[in-house]
Design a protein around this motif. Structure first.
Motif, PDB file in Angstrom:
ATOM      1  N   THR A 216       8.973   0.805   5.643  1.00 46.83           N
ATOM      2  CA  THR A 216      10.335   0.594   5.156  1.00 46.83           C
ATOM      3  C   THR A 216      11.351   1.218   6.108  1.00 46.83           C
ATOM      4  OG1 THR A 216       9.556   0.522   2.868  1.00 46.83           O
ATOM      5  CG2 THR A 216      11.900   0.933   3.205  1.00 46.83           C
ATOM      6  N   LYS A 217      11.042   2.379   6.660  1.00 46.45           N
ATOM      7  CA  LYS A 217      11.967   3.058   7.585  1.00 46.45           C
ATOM      8  C   LYS A 217      12.294   2.218   8.811  1.00 46.45           C
ATOM      9  CE  LYS A 217      11.045   7.912   6.584  1.00 46.45           C
ATOM     10  NZ  LYS A 217      10.491   9.163   7.126  1.00 46.45           N
ATOM     11  N   ILE A 218      11.370   1.396   9.283  1.00 47.21           N
ATOM     12  CA  ILE A 218      11.614   0.606  10.497  1.00 47.21           C
ATOM     13  C   ILE A 218      12.060  -0.822  10.187  1.00 47.21           C
ATOM     14  CG2 ILE A 218      10.006   1.983  11.863  1.00 47.21           C
ATOM     15  CD1 ILE A 218       8.041  -0.441  11.659  1.00 47.21           C
ATOM     16  N   SER A 219      12.215  -1.133   8.894  1.00 48.54           N
ATOM     17  CA  SER A 219      12.599  -2.484   8.491  1.00 48.54           C
ATOM     18  C   SER A 219      14.110  -2.685   8.557  1.00 48.54           C
ATOM     19  CB  SER A 219      12.132  -2.751   7.054  1.00 48.54           C
ATOM     20  OG  SER A 219      10.742  -2.662   6.975  1.00 48.54           O
ATOM     21  N   SER A 220      14.512  -3.918   8.782  1.00 45.25           N
ATOM     22  CA  SER A 220      15.930  -4.273   8.765  1.00 45.25           C
ATOM     23  C   SER A 220      16.424  -4.475   7.338  1.00 45.25           C
ATOM     24  CB  SER A 220      16.170  -5.551   9.561  1.00 45.25           C
ATOM     25  OG  SER A 220      15.797  -5.362  10.905  1.00 45.25           O
ATOM     26  N   ALA A 221      15.510  -4.869   6.459  1.00 42.41           N
ATOM     27  CA  ALA A 221      15.831  -5.091   5.054  1.00 42.41           C
ATOM     28  C   ALA A 221      14.529  -5.080   4.267  1.00 42.41           C
ATOM     29  CB  ALA A 221      16.556  -6.413   4.862  1.00 42.41           C
ATOM     30  N   LEU A 222      14.670  -4.933   2.954  1.00 47.37           N
ATOM     31  CA  LEU A 222      13.510  -4.871   2.079  1.00 47.37           C
ATOM     32  C   LEU A 222      13.693  -5.835   0.925  1.00 47.37           C
ATOM     33  CD1 LEU A 222      10.890  -3.440   1.030  1.00 47.37           C
ATOM     34  CD2 LEU A 222      12.424  -1.795  -0.087  1.00 47.37           C
ATOM     35  N   SER A 223      12.678  -6.653   0.665  1.00 49.62           N
ATOM     36  CA  SER A 223      12.656  -7.546  -0.482  1.00 49.62           C
ATOM     37  C   SER A 223      11.513  -7.102  -1.378  1.00 49.62           C
ATOM     38  CB  SER A 223      12.440  -8.998  -0.043  1.00 49.62           C
ATOM     39  OG  SER A 223      12.282  -9.833  -1.172  1.00 49.62           O
ATOM     40  N   ILE A 224      11.838  -6.763  -2.626  1.00 49.43           N
ATOM     41  CA  ILE A 224      10.821  -6.329  -3.580  1.00 49.43           C
ATOM     42  C   ILE A 224      10.605  -7.450  -4.579  1.00 49.43           C
ATOM     43  CG2 ILE A 224      10.220  -4.679  -5.373  1.00 49.43           C
ATOM     44  CD1 ILE A 224      11.903  -2.607  -3.881  1.00 49.43           C
ATOM     45  N   ASN A 225       9.441  -8.089  -4.495  1.00 52.13           N
ATOM     46  CA  ASN A 225       9.073  -9.160  -5.404  1.00 52.13           C
ATOM     47  C   ASN A 225       8.098  -8.586  -6.406  1.00 52.13           C
ATOM     48  OD1 ASN A 225       7.456 -11.327  -6.541  1.00 52.13           O
ATOM     49  ND2 ASN A 225       8.520 -12.652  -5.101  1.00 52.13           N
ATOM     50  N   LEU A 226       8.477  -8.576  -7.664  1.00 55.39           N
ATOM     51  CA  LEU A 226       7.659  -7.932  -8.674  1.00 55.39           C
ATOM     52  C   LEU A 226       6.368  -8.665  -8.998  1.00 55.39           C
ATOM     53  CD1 LEU A 226      10.332  -6.535 -11.107  1.00 55.39           C
ATOM     54  CD2 LEU A 226       9.071  -5.350  -9.333  1.00 55.39           C
ATOM     55  N   GLY A 227       6.377  -9.958  -9.077  1.00 52.77           N
ATOM     56  CA  GLY A 227       5.144 -10.682  -9.365  1.00 52.77           C
ATOM     57  C   GLY A 227       4.395 -10.047 -10.517  1.00 52.77           C
ATOM     58  N   THR A 228       3.129  -9.794 -10.325  1.00 52.12           N
ATOM     59  CA  THR A 228       2.293  -9.110 -11.313  1.00 52.12           C
ATOM     60  C   THR A 228       1.625  -7.947 -10.589  1.00 52.12           C
ATOM     61  OG1 THR A 228       1.902 -11.246 -12.361  1.00 52.12           O
ATOM     62  CG2 THR A 228       0.497  -9.426 -13.055  1.00 52.12           C
ATOM     63  N   PRO A 229       2.341  -6.846 -10.402  1.00 58.13           N
ATOM     64  CA  PRO A 229       1.841  -5.765  -9.557  1.00 58.13           C
ATOM     65  C   PRO A 229       0.752  -4.917 -10.214  1.00 58.13           C
ATOM     66  CG  PRO A 229       3.935  -5.151 -10.505  1.00 58.13           C
ATOM     67  CD  PRO A 229       3.675  -6.578 -10.912  1.00 58.13           C
ATOM     68  N   THR A 230      -0.110  -4.402  -9.363  1.00 53.45           N
ATOM     69  CA  THR A 230      -1.103  -3.430  -9.794  1.00 53.45           C
ATOM     70  C   THR A 230      -0.433  -2.057  -9.826  1.00 53.45           C
ATOM     71  OG1 THR A 230      -1.783  -2.927  -7.535  1.00 53.45           O
ATOM     72  CG2 THR A 230      -2.938  -4.747  -8.657  1.00 53.45           C
ATOM     73  N   SER A 231      -1.122  -1.071 -10.336  1.00 48.07           N
ATOM     74  CA  SER A 231      -0.578   0.293 -10.361  1.00 48.07           C
ATOM     75  C   SER A 231      -0.285   0.791  -8.948  1.00 48.07           C
ATOM     76  CB  SER A 231      -1.565   1.248 -11.036  1.00 48.07           C
ATOM     77  OG  SER A 231      -1.745   0.900 -12.372  1.00 48.07           O
ATOM     78  N   GLU A 232      -1.184   0.494  -8.021  1.00 49.36           N
ATOM     79  CA  GLU A 232      -0.989   0.915  -6.634  1.00 49.36           C
ATOM     80  C   GLU A 232       0.225   0.219  -6.018  1.00 49.36           C
ATOM     81  OE1 GLU A 232      -3.955   0.076  -3.362  1.00 49.36           O
ATOM     82  OE2 GLU A 232      -4.231   2.237  -3.613  1.00 49.36           O
ATOM     83  N   GLN A 233       0.400  -1.052  -6.298  1.00 46.53           N
ATOM     84  CA  GLN A 233       1.557  -1.776  -5.780  1.00 46.53           C
ATOM     85  C   GLN A 233       2.852  -1.228  -6.369  1.00 46.53           C
ATOM     86  OE1 GLN A 233       0.086  -5.639  -6.917  1.00 46.53           O
ATOM     87  NE2 GLN A 233      -0.351  -6.193  -4.791  1.00 46.53           N
ATOM     88  N   MET A 234       2.839  -0.828  -7.639  1.00 42.97           N
ATOM     89  CA  MET A 234       4.032  -0.226  -8.243  1.00 42.97           C
ATOM     90  C   MET A 234       4.392   1.086  -7.541  1.00 42.97           C
ATOM     91  SD  MET A 234       5.588  -2.064 -10.376  1.00 42.97           S
ATOM     92  CE  MET A 234       6.729  -0.799 -10.889  1.00 42.97           C
ATOM     93  N   GLN A 235       3.408   1.856  -7.151  1.00 43.75           N
ATOM     94  CA  GLN A 235       3.673   3.084  -6.394  1.00 43.75           C
ATOM     95  C   GLN A 235       4.348   2.742  -5.075  1.00 43.75           C
ATOM     96  OE1 GLN A 235      -0.119   4.973  -5.898  1.00 43.75           O
ATOM     97  NE2 GLN A 235      -0.215   5.687  -8.011  1.00 43.75           N
ATOM     98  N   ALA A 236       3.840   1.729  -4.383  1.00 39.35           N
ATOM     99  CA  ALA A 236       4.417   1.315  -3.106  1.00 39.35           C
ATOM    100  C   ALA A 236       5.847   0.814  -3.284  1.00 39.35           C
ATOM    101  CB  ALA A 236       3.552   0.234  -2.459  1.00 39.35           C
ATOM    102  N   ILE A 237       6.101   0.073  -4.355  1.00 39.32           N
ATOM    103  CA  ILE A 237       7.449  -0.436  -4.640  1.00 39.32           C
ATOM    104  C   ILE A 237       8.422   0.725  -4.823  1.00 39.32           C
ATOM    105  CG2 ILE A 237       8.833  -1.556  -6.440  1.00 39.32           C
ATOM    106  CD1 ILE A 237       6.464  -3.550  -6.758  1.00 39.32           C
ATOM    107  N   GLN A 238       8.033   1.713  -5.612  1.00 42.55           N
ATOM    108  CA  GLN A 238       8.907   2.864  -5.853  1.00 42.55           C
ATOM    109  C   GLN A 238       9.164   3.649  -4.573  1.00 42.55           C
ATOM    110  OE1 GLN A 238       6.727   4.740  -9.018  1.00 42.55           O
ATOM    111  NE2 GLN A 238       7.734   3.520 -10.586  1.00 42.55           N
TER     112      GLN A 238
ATOM    113  N   ASN B 265       0.852  -1.181   0.000  1.00 44.10           N
ATOM    114  CA  ASN B 265       0.000   0.000   0.000  1.00 44.10           C
ATOM    115  C   ASN B 265       0.893   1.238   0.000  1.00 44.10           C
ATOM    116  OD1 ASN B 265      -1.479   2.262   1.059  1.00 44.10           O
ATOM    117  ND2 ASN B 265      -3.042   0.836   1.768  1.00 44.10           N
ATOM    118  N   PRO B 266       0.736   2.143  -0.965  1.00 46.75           N
ATOM    119  CA  PRO B 266       1.608   3.311  -1.020  1.00 46.75           C
ATOM    120  C   PRO B 266       1.513   4.224   0.202  1.00 46.75           C
ATOM    121  CG  PRO B 266      -0.036   3.398  -2.795  1.00 46.75           C
ATOM    122  CD  PRO B 266      -0.208   2.101  -2.082  1.00 46.75           C
TER     123      PRO B 266
END
Length: 65
Positions: free
Chosen positions: A12-34, A4-5
């Motif tokens: 992300t700020k409180i995470s120890s690490a981030l894994s970005i799995n592309l899968g088949t993202p929606t437009s909203e998920q792409m915003q969150a990824i960026q 969720n954007p």
């Protein structure tokens, strides 16, 4: 998993690490990824990009149009 954007930056700020799995993202998920990738970079949170599988085993994703 945050896709969720509106939550991506704060989580992300409180995470120890981030894994970005592309899968088949929606437009909203792409915003969150960026947002997550940019936030991770700015806050020195290590991250990895997990691209989608490609090739004969996932033929429907590998079709050229």
């Amino acid at each position: 998993m945050i896709d969720n954007p509106y939550e991506a930056e704060s989580f992300t700020k409180i995470s120890s690490a981030l894994s970005i799995n592309l899968g088949t993202p929606t437009s909203e998920q792409m915003q969150a990824i960026q947002i997550s990738a940019k936030t991770a970079q700015l806050n020195e949170v290590p991250w990895v990009l997990d691209p989608v599988g490609y090739g004969p085993i996932l033929a429907w994703r590998s079709q050229m149009t």
